[in-house]
Design a protein around this motif. Structure first.
Motif, PDB file in Angstrom:
ATOM      1  N   ASN A 159      -1.947  -0.924  -3.198  1.00 51.26           N
ATOM      2  CA  ASN A 159      -1.010   0.023  -2.597  1.00 51.26           C
ATOM      3  C   ASN A 159      -0.521   1.060  -3.577  1.00 51.26           C
ATOM      4  N   SER A 162       0.220   4.212  -5.693  1.00 46.30           N
ATOM      5  CA  SER A 162       0.091   5.662  -5.526  1.00 46.30           C
ATOM      6  C   SER A 162       1.103   6.304  -6.458  1.00 46.30           C
ATOM      7  N   PHE A 216       3.686   7.471  -5.598  1.00 49.83           N
ATOM      8  CA  PHE A 216       5.016   7.221  -5.062  1.00 49.83           C
ATOM      9  C   PHE A 216       5.448   5.765  -5.211  1.00 49.83           C
ATOM     10  N   ARG A 240       4.297   4.454   5.264  1.00 53.57           N
ATOM     11  CA  ARG A 240       3.573   4.411   3.994  1.00 53.57           C
ATOM     12  C   ARG A 240       2.561   5.547   3.873  1.00 53.57           C
ATOM     13  N   SER A 241       1.955   5.925   4.991  1.00 50.52           N
ATOM     14  CA  SER A 241       0.966   6.999   4.907  1.00 50.52           C
ATOM     15  C   SER A 241       1.622   8.376   4.934  1.00 50.52           C
ATOM     16  N   LYS A 242       2.923   8.414   5.048  1.00 45.47           N
ATOM     17  CA  LYS A 242       3.619   9.700   5.120  1.00 45.47           C
ATOM     18  C   LYS A 242       4.460   9.967   3.892  1.00 45.47           C
ATOM     19  N   LEU A 243       4.198   9.208   2.850  1.00 48.98           N
ATOM     20  CA  LEU A 243       5.099   9.283   1.698  1.00 48.98           C
ATOM     21  C   LEU A 243       5.139  10.675   1.079  1.00 48.98           C
ATOM     22  N   CYS A 244       4.017  11.377   1.109  1.00 51.38           N
ATOM     23  CA  CYS A 244       4.016  12.707   0.503  1.00 51.38           C
ATOM     24  C   CYS A 244       4.982  13.628   1.233  1.00 51.38           C
ATOM     25  N   LEU A 261       7.496  12.710   3.012  1.00 50.52           N
ATOM     26  CA  LEU A 261       8.859  12.212   2.822  1.00 50.52           C
ATOM     27  C   LEU A 261       9.374  12.538   1.425  1.00 50.52           C
ATOM     28  N   MET A 304      -2.731  10.767   1.715  1.00 51.26           N
ATOM     29  CA  MET A 304      -2.494   9.630   0.836  1.00 51.26           C
ATOM     30  C   MET A 304      -3.444   9.729  -0.331  1.00 51.26           C
ATOM     31  N   PHE A 305      -2.923   9.726  -1.498  1.00 53.38           N
ATOM     32  CA  PHE A 305      -3.811   9.880  -2.650  1.00 53.38           C
ATOM     33  C   PHE A 305      -4.590   8.614  -2.906  1.00 53.38           C
ATOM     34  N   ARG A 326      -6.809   6.894  -5.804  1.00 52.00           N
ATOM     35  CA  ARG A 326      -7.201   7.066  -7.202  1.00 52.00           C
ATOM     36  C   ARG A 326      -8.664   6.772  -7.371  1.00 52.00           C
ATOM     37  N   MET A 379       6.702  16.395   9.766  1.00 56.49           N
ATOM     38  CA  MET A 379       5.888  15.833   8.702  1.00 56.49           C
ATOM     39  C   MET A 379       5.403  16.924   7.790  1.00 56.49           C
ATOM     40  N   CYS A 391       2.757  18.603   4.062  1.00 58.87           N
ATOM     41  CA  CYS A 391       2.018  17.588   3.341  1.00 58.87           C
ATOM     42  C   CYS A 391       0.868  17.031   4.143  1.00 58.87           C
ATOM     43  N   GLU A 403      -2.596  16.617   2.686  1.00 60.91           N
ATOM     44  CA  GLU A 403      -3.313  15.359   2.669  1.00 60.91           C
ATOM     45  C   GLU A 403      -4.706  15.507   3.251  1.00 60.91           C
TER      46      GLU A 403
END
Lengths: 420, 249
Positions: free
Chosen positions: A250, A252, A254, A303-307, A309, B1-2, B4, B211, B214, B218
């Protein structure tokens, strides 16, 4: 100025205090139970309102000090009066709330309106008596604990000895005696010598409910440290360090931000503590440091919207959490005026909404569901239509009964369980 | 979602990254996203509401994020100066305003040691093959966030801090105005008095839906050939790209 910033029941649950961004404290009192009306418990009505803190200006730094009340904590009742501590970013105040429902009448030297009588006109003497009057609730500041915090106070916690309390800011924790305002002891200091090396701050702190030597504090890196004041005067070395190893899948950019703990609360029993981070609630057994015993996902769909947020700063929202009186249910807030409850025994959870449009008074709340992705069922709400401005950060549970107080941005909701 | 570990595709003309890249192209360029996150973070650090003391926890978390990104960029090697002058094209990808931020902090901090990123800049100073100006701008772009951090946290010297913020913010406004007056005026017409507004404006403008921007970030899919070649090169041409990002609709 009406934004509610803290909510707290007193020890009996009869009183409920709220603090707001304008520095005001409003106290609600539960009506005495009406024996004939067995279908509901007493309602909460406004009991007292007072201005606790005023905005200040720090001339040295050219910065305003907000009057917003960050926390309220009640003292246990010792006599007829009630006492509570309220704090803004810099100053803690002890308030006495007392009732006056009688007043003395029949003074010899004073008229009823307070003017002094000419002593020569006094021909007889009488003993003044108390006569009933309309109830008046007075709040008066009894102690002001100031100038002990360079950084913003985020927590206050009253010790189980009922004589001392702690106050925590971003980098330091101080110990006070309730009677002494000109001195406090610094018990934790995590300020680095070089501020440029600062990477972690204190986010919350609380005394153990029974052991007056023990307290915990949480950090922005997701750790909780338990300290024993008997070990040394400065508790920079923890006795226990609670930290869950990170889940590498998980990870990232963030990860650290969402691991930051926004609230920590001991269970009433003192055996467990609960922490709230951005996405979850974790229950820790004080005897086990390497991982929590229970984890509940509050809104994993974020969780998939953290950017996003992060962009709109919602990722920095500090949600609080609370236990019910029996330590069997935990509750915390979310977005869209939703709040969540987790039953530790049955492992069931529920999402409810605090909103006037969707709920009439005295109706049972309908459970809500958020649809993370894919097909949205009827009555479900999709993640993208959640209102992130409607956040429930502050909730409180009555210490003995199933009555909860939930604060939306501007409104306070009080819910109770259905009685048969 | 990044995610890595995804590497960029090797583009023609990018001789120096040939050897280091795997074949998979991320659909939204990971480096572009990361760069934008870095930019966003630096802007957030600057735009503290200076009427009231900024929230220390938030500043620390953002600064840690910035540090993380920079560490990763160092490891990836994307922190290097890549010579693309021969393309003659302003790289759409060079988003970073760190040069602006650098200028004010460099002025303030000439000869100042760079403690937190010491090892990093030492590597560069030792590298004879690098162009001197590139080295300096890299070092100072590294220095900028650190100085920003100290600006944010050193509450003991508020006047100085406010001066630094004001200065670097002014620099941004100045240079952006030179580049593309129309859009800048629209964006920043009311900024002079209140950082509050700018903050709201930036976040507001960047989100179409709740939203917001981003989501676009994304699933970013428009890089040009040179775009995936993100780096922190000090180049005024980057500035109009900041404006582009801010007005993206």
């Amino acid at each position: 100025a009406d934004i509610i910033s803290t909510v707290e029941f007193n020890h009996s649950g009869e009183l409920l205090a709220t603090g707001d961004k304008g520095g005001r404290v409003v106290i609600f009192q539960q009506e005495q139970e009406n024996k004939t009306q067995s279908h509901s418990r007493g309602e909460y009505n406004v009991y007292s309102t007072f201005q606790s803190h005023e905005p200040e200006f720090d001339y040295l730094k050219s910065l305003e000090i907000e009057e917003k009340i960050n926390k309220i904590r009640w003292l246990p009742q010792k006599n007829a009066a009630q006492f509570l501590l309220s704090t803004n970013d810099k100053t803690i105040k002890l308030w006495k709330i007392s009732e006056r429902d009688k007043r003395p009448e029949g003074y010899n030297l004073k008229e009823e309106d307070g003017r002094y009588r000419d002593p020569t006109t006094v021909t007889t003497l009488r003993v003044p008596v108390f006569r009933p009057m309309d109830l008046m609730v007075e709040a008066s500041p009894r102690r002001i604990f100031a100038n002990a915090h360079t950084y913003h106070i985020n927590s206050i916690s009253i010790n189980s000895d009922y004589e001392t309390y702690l106050s925590a800011d971003d980098l330091r924790i101080n110990l006070w005696h309730l009677e002494i305002t000109d001195r406090s002891f610094n018990i934790v200091d995590i300020k680095p010598a070089n501020m440029e090396e600062l990477t972690e701050v204190i986010t919350a702190a609380e005394f153990h409910p029974h052991h007056c030597n023990t307290f915990v504090y949480s950090s922005s890196k997701g750790t909780i440290r338990l300290c024993d004041m008997r070990a040394s005067a400065l508790c920079d070395r923890h006795s226990k360090l609670f930290e869950e190893p990170e889940d590498p899948s998980n990870r990232s950019f963030f990860s650290e931000i969402i691991s930051s703990i926004s609230d920590v609360k001991f269970s009433h029993s003192g055996r467990y503590m609960m922490t709230r981070d951005y996405l979850s609630v974790k229950i820790w057994d004080l005897n086990m440091e390497n991982r929590p015993v229970e984890t509940y996902q509050v809104h994993e769909y974020l969780r998939s919207k953290l950017c996003s947020l992060y962009e709109n700063d919602c990722i920095f929202d500090k949600f609080e959490c609370c236990w019910n009186g029996l330590d069997s249910i935990v509750m915390t807030g979310s977005y869209n005026n939703f709040f969540r409850m987790f039953d530790r025994n049955t492992k069931r959870d529920i999402t409810l909404e605090a909103s006037r449009e969707n709920n009439k008074p005295r109706t049972v709340l309908k459970p809500r569901k958020v649809c993370a992705s894919g097909k949205r069922k009827k009555d479900e709400i999709s993640v993208d239509s959640l209102d992130f401005n409607k956040k429930i950060l502050h909730t409180a549970w009555h210490p003995k009964e199933n009555i909860i107080a939930v604060a939306t941005t501007n409104n306070l909701y009080i819910f109770q369980d259905k009685m048969n | 979602m990044f995610v890595r570990g995804l590497k960029r595709k090797c583009f023609d003309g990018e001789e120096d990254i040939e050897g280091t890249l795997a074949g998979i192209k991320a659909i939204p360029s990971y480096n572009l996203q990361r760069q934008s996150l870095l930019d966003m973070s630096l802007v957030k650090l600057q735009l503290c509401h200076m009427l009231v003391e900024p929230n220390l926890c938030r500043s620390v978390l953002i600064a840690n994020t910035v540090r993380q990104i920079q560490e990763e960029m160092t490891q990836d090697g994307t922190w290097q100066m890549i010579n693309t002058q021969s393309t003659g094209q302003a790289s759409l990808d060079r988003l970073v305003s760190t040069d602006i931020l650098c200028r004010s902090s460099r002025e303030q901090a000439e000869g100042k040691h760079v403690p937190s990123y010491g090892t990093f800049s030492k590597d560069f100073e030792g590298d004879q093959g690098q162009d001197n100006s590139e080295t300096m701008s890299t070092a100072s772009s590294v220095q900028a966030p650190r100085t920003l951090q100290s600006n944010v946290w050193e509450m003991e010297n508020p006047q100085e801090n406010k001066g630094n913020f004001q200065k670097s913010l002014d620099q941004i406004f100045e240079t952006l105005e030179n580049k593309s007056p129309n859009s800048v005026e629209d964006l920043f017409s009311e900024v002079d008095n209140s950082y509050y507004d700018l903050d709201t404006m930036l976040t507001g403008m960047m989100s179409n839906t709740k939203m917001g921007h981003c989501d676009g970030l994304e699933t970013f899919s428009s890089p040009t050939n040179t775009a995936s070649n993100s780096n922190c090169k000090s180049d005024l041409n980057e500035l109009d790209h900041i404006v582009e990002i801010l007005v993206e609709s």
